[in-house]
Structures are given as structure tokens and as C-alpha cells.
Design a protein around this motif. Structure first.
Motif, PDB file in Angstrom:
ATOM      1  N   GLY A 133       0.773  -1.230   0.000  1.00 25.91           N
ATOM      2  CA  GLY A 133       0.000   0.000   0.000  1.00 25.91           C
ATOM      3  C   GLY A 133       0.806   1.282   0.000  1.00 25.91           C
ATOM      4  O   GLY A 133       0.242   2.365   0.112  1.00 25.91           O
ATOM      5  N   GLU A 134       2.141   1.188  -0.146  1.00 22.23           N
ATOM      6  CA  GLU A 134       2.956   2.425  -0.098  1.00 22.23           C
ATOM      7  C   GLU A 134       2.562   3.346  -1.258  1.00 22.23           C
ATOM      8  O   GLU A 134       2.289   2.893  -2.373  1.00 22.23           O
ATOM      9  N   PRO A 135       2.492   4.656  -0.983  1.00 14.57           N
ATOM     10  CA  PRO A 135       1.964   5.591  -1.980  1.00 14.57           C
ATOM     11  C   PRO A 135       2.977   6.067  -3.021  1.00 14.57           C
ATOM     12  O   PRO A 135       2.597   6.592  -4.059  1.00 14.57           O
ATOM     13  N   GLN A 136       4.287   5.894  -2.744  1.00 16.03           N
ATOM     14  CA  GLN A 136       5.302   6.462  -3.643  1.00 16.03           C
ATOM     15  C   GLN A 136       5.230   5.882  -5.051  1.00 16.03           C
ATOM     16  O   GLN A 136       5.512   6.568  -6.030  1.00 16.03           O
ATOM     17  N   ILE A 137       4.832   4.609  -5.173  1.00  7.10           N
ATOM     18  CA  ILE A 137       4.853   3.954  -6.477  1.00  7.10           C
ATOM     19  C   ILE A 137       3.903   4.627  -7.457  1.00  7.10           C
ATOM     20  O   ILE A 137       4.172   4.695  -8.657  1.00  7.10           O
ATOM     21  N   LEU A 138       2.776   5.170  -6.970  1.00  2.16           N
ATOM     22  CA  LEU A 138       1.839   5.841  -7.879  1.00  2.16           C
ATOM     23  C   LEU A 138       2.514   7.039  -8.534  1.00  2.16           C
ATOM     24  O   LEU A 138       2.374   7.251  -9.750  1.00  2.16           O
ATOM     25  N   GLY A 139       3.260   7.815  -7.753  1.00  7.34           N
ATOM     26  CA  GLY A 139       3.998   8.943  -8.319  1.00  7.34           C
ATOM     27  C   GLY A 139       5.030   8.486  -9.333  1.00  7.34           C
ATOM     28  O   GLY A 139       5.246   9.134 -10.363  1.00  7.34           O
ATOM     29  N   GLN A 140       5.671   7.338  -9.066  1.00  9.30           N
ATOM     30  CA  GLN A 140       6.670   6.816  -9.991  1.00  9.30           C
ATOM     31  C   GLN A 140       6.028   6.348 -11.294  1.00  9.30           C
ATOM     32  O   GLN A 140       6.582   6.557 -12.380  1.00  9.30           O
ATOM     33  N   VAL A 141       4.860   5.726 -11.197  1.00  5.06           N
ATOM     34  CA  VAL A 141       4.141   5.293 -12.405  1.00  5.06           C
ATOM     35  C   VAL A 141       3.698   6.511 -13.214  1.00  5.06           C
ATOM     36  O   VAL A 141       3.811   6.529 -14.449  1.00  5.06           O
ATOM     37  N   LYS A 142       3.218   7.540 -12.531  1.00  2.35           N
ATOM     38  CA  LYS A 142       2.818   8.770 -13.222  1.00  2.35           C
ATOM     39  C   LYS A 142       4.008   9.423 -13.917  1.00  2.35           C
ATOM     40  O   LYS A 142       3.887   9.928 -15.041  1.00  2.35           O
ATOM     41  N   GLN A 143       5.160   9.409 -13.261  1.00  2.00           N
ATOM     42  CA  GLN A 143       6.368   9.976 -13.856  1.00  2.00           C
ATOM     43  C   GLN A 143       6.777   9.186 -15.098  1.00  2.00           C
ATOM     44  O   GLN A 143       7.176   9.763 -16.111  1.00  2.00           O
ATOM     45  N   PHE A 155      -3.505   3.701 -18.855  1.00  2.00           N
ATOM     46  CA  PHE A 155      -2.809   4.434 -17.795  1.00  2.00           C
ATOM     47  C   PHE A 155      -3.734   5.487 -17.176  1.00  2.00           C
ATOM     48  O   PHE A 155      -3.751   5.661 -15.953  1.00  2.00           O
ATOM     49  N   GLN A 156      -4.503   6.168 -17.992  1.00  2.03           N
ATOM     50  CA  GLN A 156      -5.443   7.157 -17.454  1.00  2.03           C
ATOM     51  C   GLN A 156      -6.488   6.478 -16.567  1.00  2.03           C
ATOM     52  O   GLN A 156      -6.840   6.988 -15.495  1.00  2.03           O
ATOM     53  N   LYS A 157      -6.969   5.313 -17.009  1.00  2.00           N
ATOM     54  CA  LYS A 157      -7.921   4.546 -16.210  1.00  2.00           C
ATOM     55  C   LYS A 157      -7.267   4.097 -14.902  1.00  2.00           C
ATOM     56  O   LYS A 157      -7.893   4.125 -13.837  1.00  2.00           O
ATOM     57  N   THR A 158      -6.007   3.694 -14.973  1.00  2.00           N
ATOM     58  CA  THR A 158      -5.284   3.228 -13.793  1.00  2.00           C
ATOM     59  C   THR A 158      -5.172   4.317 -12.740  1.00  2.00           C
ATOM     60  O   THR A 158      -5.343   4.068 -11.539  1.00  2.00           O
ATOM     61  N   PHE A 159      -4.889   5.542 -13.165  1.00  2.00           N
ATOM     62  CA  PHE A 159      -4.775   6.650 -12.210  1.00  2.00           C
ATOM     63  C   PHE A 159      -6.132   6.919 -11.534  1.00  2.00           C
ATOM     64  O   PHE A 159      -6.191   7.228 -10.345  1.00  2.00           O
ATOM     65  N   THR A 160      -7.208   6.760 -12.288  1.00  2.00           N
ATOM     66  CA  THR A 160      -8.550   6.918 -11.714  1.00  2.00           C
ATOM     67  C   THR A 160      -8.838   5.817 -10.698  1.00  2.00           C
ATOM     68  O   THR A 160      -9.395   6.065  -9.625  1.00  2.00           O
ATOM     69  N   VAL A 161      -8.444   4.590 -11.041  1.00  2.00           N
ATOM     70  CA  VAL A 161      -8.650   3.450 -10.139  1.00  2.00           C
ATOM     71  C   VAL A 161      -7.841   3.627  -8.859  1.00  2.00           C
ATOM     72  O   VAL A 161      -8.331   3.357  -7.756  1.00  2.00           O
ATOM     73  N   ALA A 162      -6.598   4.089  -8.990  1.00  2.00           N
ATOM     74  CA  ALA A 162      -5.744   4.303  -7.811  1.00  2.00           C
ATOM     75  C   ALA A 162      -6.378   5.336  -6.879  1.00  2.00           C
ATOM     76  O   ALA A 162      -6.357   5.169  -5.646  1.00  2.00           O
ATOM     77  N   LYS A 163      -6.934   6.377  -7.456  1.00  2.00           N
ATOM     78  CA  LYS A 163      -7.612   7.398  -6.638  1.00  2.00           C
ATOM     79  C   LYS A 163      -8.823   6.795  -5.945  1.00  2.00           C
ATOM     80  O   LYS A 163      -9.077   7.066  -4.751  1.00  2.00           O
ATOM     81  N   ARG A 164      -9.552   5.958  -6.655  1.00  3.15           N
ATOM     82  CA  ARG A 164     -10.731   5.311  -6.061  1.00  3.15           C
ATOM     83  C   ARG A 164     -10.331   4.396  -4.907  1.00  3.15           C
ATOM     84  O   ARG A 164     -10.969   4.398  -3.844  1.00  3.15           O
TER      85      ARG A 164
END
Length: 420
Positions: A111-121, A140-149
Motif C-alpha cells: 500500500g505504499e503511496p510512492q509507487i503511484l507517483g513513480q508510475v505517473k512519472q 494508464f489514465q484509467k489506472t490513475f482513476t482506479v488508484a484514486k478510487r
């Protein structure tokens, strides 16, 4: 087109192999351009961190072989060395894997949050290089929405699961805003560096680093804007610290009861928090007996971390269910795109028939044919033209004994609902 996710991570590969397959910032742009120019790759994103190297791409044909060949050639390693540690996923499994990675479910720390920033980068780098388009970009756009959800609907990131983060969480419970406190960090190793990072993220901007080796402390100071002192200077500066977090390899305590008593007098008994992560202890246990002092040992933190890990596991189950539903929905949408051309062709076919028969009817009326007769003839011919192909198809599948196809055709024509 086939969606593919291929790579290695901390679960499958040693540090040595991960280092060999990692993409440095200097090599990343070159790698993306090579993939962009690859005849079978229409879109690509590379995610490369200390714990994983993964290639996400859209291929013109199924199979990971072309990417494996490219990866081994780019990094000049053999397939024999890479294959035992390699994993790959296609279509829904690829979408699900990316979503799990972005949500921290595939991370070393759950559940660490840093990986989402790395994927976005990584996605941003691919956009800059013009290598992510079409279906992969939508994924990828769908993935960012899912991560937020997942972050919104579950508690996957709500509990500290590392000792360093737990130390900062304790500090936040006692001092509401870390922006208003001074934090003294004793030591300059990896754990203290993580504490400094978490503290900075939570708004602490008054850091003092005390370390035996000044050079190591200076590296931390430059990154986080901290003040540097030696271990021998701690007694003179201890009263300035609201929070003291210590992690050294010292065989003897660095902070004693008398030292803290003196600091409390100078502070006029304003409370102090001590978090001793070291083994052996850096802070004498008697310090915890003092009024206005909160002292936590590494055992206290481990019990907090273990409890939080269990809570994250429950949240992870909820997150997995969300990701499964979302990845299925994404692939269903992807499959629906395959029908777009057929739907367009069928509409155009029907439009051509309509125009042809309508023109004939209008011409017949202009030549004196009774309008009612012309309309009846138009409707009959239009009906016969439109049902001709489906009728032949039903006859053929019935002859061939393909009852499952007959069911599909009936559903497509709405016959079952008509009979109801």
C-alpha cells in the motif's frame, strides 16, 4: 492489438539482476525511442524503480518474445539469465497488474503511496517521447482513476507499515502540526533518512541532524535543509527539540536521564517526544519516567507496524476487488471497440439500401404510380433486403448444427424479447 506487461521485481529477481535491467534516466529516452521505432510496438511505457523494471506496451501480434529479445539486447544480458525472473501478463491480466502496481499492492511495503507517483512519472516520460498513445494511454489514465478510487474507498494507505513512518505518525499524534515543531534526528543512516523524508512530506521544516560522521549528516542537511551538529553537541541543543528520533549503532546510550532533565528545565517543562529506533538503545529507559516526556522504543513501533499491516491486509482485499472489477470493465470496453467498424459498415449498408429503394419509390410516384402502392412496395423490398443476410446466416448455422451461433444471432436480432 495485444496489451502486454512484462518485467521483473523485488519478488522475482535479485538486486544484482534488477540493477542490470534498470533504465537510468540517461538510457530511458533512448529505450523509449527504440520501442517507438519497433515494427511490432505501437505504444510503450517503461516503469523502472529500485524494486522493479517493467515494460507496458501494445503489440501488433500476441506474445512477449519480441519484447524479451529487445530487452536482452538493450541491456546486453542473456535470455537464460533473465527468463527465470521474468513475468508477463496479457490483456485483462496486464491491465490488472498495472492497477495493482499503481495502488501499491505489488510493492515491498503493502500500500505504499510512492509507487503511484513513480508510475505517473514514467507515463509522463513516455508522453514526452511520444511513445504512449491509443489503448495503452487509455489504460494508464484509467489506472490513475482506479488508484484514486482505491485510496478514497479503502484504508490501504492509512496506517504506518514502516518503522520510520510509524515514528512520524506518533509525532503527528502528539503534535498536531509538524510545521510548528523542531525535530532532532540522531544518526544519519537509511532509517533516519526515511524519517527525514516522511517528516518533510508532513510539513516539518525545522530539522537538526546529529551524527558522529559530519559528512554523512551534511548529505541529509543539503537534501532537507537541516542543521548539522555533532553527537557531542546534543546536550547544548537538546532543549530546542520537541521531537527526538534516534537510530545509531552506538553500543551505549547517547541520551541520558540527566541530560533530558536539564533540557526540560530550559524548556519550562514543555513536552518532548523521544522515539528510540536503535538496538541497543540510544535513549536510557529511565527517560520515560520523567514527567512531560513520551518515550517509545523500537518494540513499541514494531507492535504498531504489525497491527497496521493487518489492517492494510484487510484494505488490500477490498482494493483487489475494485481492481478486478475495473480491469474487467476496461477489457470489455476494449473488446467493444472491435465492433465499431462492423457497426459502421452495417449502418452504411442499410443506408445504401434505404436510399436506393427510396429513390425508386419516389421515381415511381413521379411516373404516376399510386403513392400507397409505392409505399407498400418500398416497405416490402426494404424488409426483404435487410432480413436477407441474417436469414441466410441462421439457415447456415442450423445446417451446420451450430446452435450456440444461432442463439447469438437470435439475441442480436432481438427475437427472444419479441416472442416474450
Amino acid at each position: 492489438m495485444t496489451l502486454l506487461a512484462l518485467g521483473i521485481n523485488h519478488k522475482t529477481a535479485s538486486v544484482d539482476l534488477r540493477e542490470k535491467v534498470a533504465f537510468s534516466p540517461e538510457k530511458l529516452s533512448l529505450a523509449l525511442q527504440e520501442l517507438k521505432n519497433h515494427p511490432e510496438v505501437s505504444s510503450a511505457v517503461i516503469v523502472s524503480t529500485c524494486n522493479r523494471t517493467e515494460v507496458y506496451c501494445e503489440l501488433s501480434q500476441s506474445g512477449p518474445g519480441v519484447i524479451i529479445d529487445w530487452l536482452t539486447k538493450f541491456h546486453q544480458i542473456t535470455a537464460e539469465e533473465l527468463m527465470p525472473s521474468l513475468y508477463f501478463h496479457e490483456q485483462q491480466a496486464a491491465a490488472r497488474h498495472l492497477m495493482r502496481v499503481a495502488c501499491g499492492l505489488d510493492s515491498l511495503v503493502l500500500g505504499e503511496p510512492q509507487i503511484l507517483g513513480q508510475v505517473k512519472q514514467s507515463y509522463s516520460e513516455s508522453k514526452s517521447n511520444g511513445t504512449v498513445v491509443g489503448t495503452l494511454e487509455k489504460l494508464f489514465q484509467k489506472t490513475f482513476t482506479v488508484a484514486k478510487r482505491v485510496r478514497t474507498e479503502t484504508d490501504i494507505g492509512g496506517n504506518a507499515v514502516s518503522v520510520a513512518y510509524a515514528a512520524c505518525s506518533l509525532a503527528r499524534q502528539i503534535f498536531e502540526a509538524l510545521s510548528d515543531v523542531t525535530m532532532l534526528l540522531i544518526g544519519a543512516g537509511e532509517t533516519i533518512e526515511l524519517v527525514a523524508r516522511h517528516a518533510a512530506e508532513q510539513g516539518c521544516n525545522r530539522l537538526i541532524v546529529a551524527n558522529r560522521t559530519r559528512e554523512r549528516a551534511l548529505n541529509l542537511a543539503r537534501e532537507f535543509g537541516a542543521e548539522v551538529i555533532g553527537l557531542e553537541d546534543i546536550p547544548a541543543h537538546l532543549h530546542r527539540a520537541d521531537i527526538v528520533i534516534s537510530s545509531t549503532a552506538s553500543p551505549l546510550p547517547i541520551v541520558g536521564k540527566g541530560m533530558v532533565e536539564t533540557a526540560l528545565k530550559q524548556r519550562r517543562n514543555q513536552p518532548m517526544l523521544f522515539v528510540d529506533i536503535a538496538v541497543p538503545r540510544d535513549v536510557e529507559s529511565q527517560v520515560g519516567d520523567l514527567n512531560d516526556v513520551y518515550l517509545y522504543s523500537v518494540d513499541d513501533l514494531h507492535s504498531i507496524v504489525e497491527k497496521n499491516r493487518e489492517q492494510r491486509k484487510v484494505a488490500a482485499i477490498q482494493a483487489e476487488a475494485i481492481i478486478t472489477d475495473e480491469s474487467i470493465a476496461f477489457v470489455q470496453w476494449l473488446r467493444s471497440l472491435e465492433a465499431v467498424d462492423s457497426i459502421r459498415d452495417y449502418r452504411q449498408y442499410a443506408e445504401v439500401i434505404k436510399r436506393e429503394l427510396l429513390q425508386r419509390s419516389l421515381q415511381a410516384i413521379a411516373n404516376g404510380t399510386d403513392p400507397e402502392r409505392a409505399l407498400v412496395e418500398l416497405s416490402n423490398k426494404l424488409t426483404n433486403k435487410l432480413i436477407h443476410a441474417p436469414t441466410k446466416a441462421m439457415q447456415q448455422v442450423a445446417k451446420d448444427g451450430e446452435s450456440d451461433k444461432l442463439v447469438v444471432i437470435r439475441e442480436a436480432l432481438g427475437l427472444d424479447s419479441y416472442n416474450d
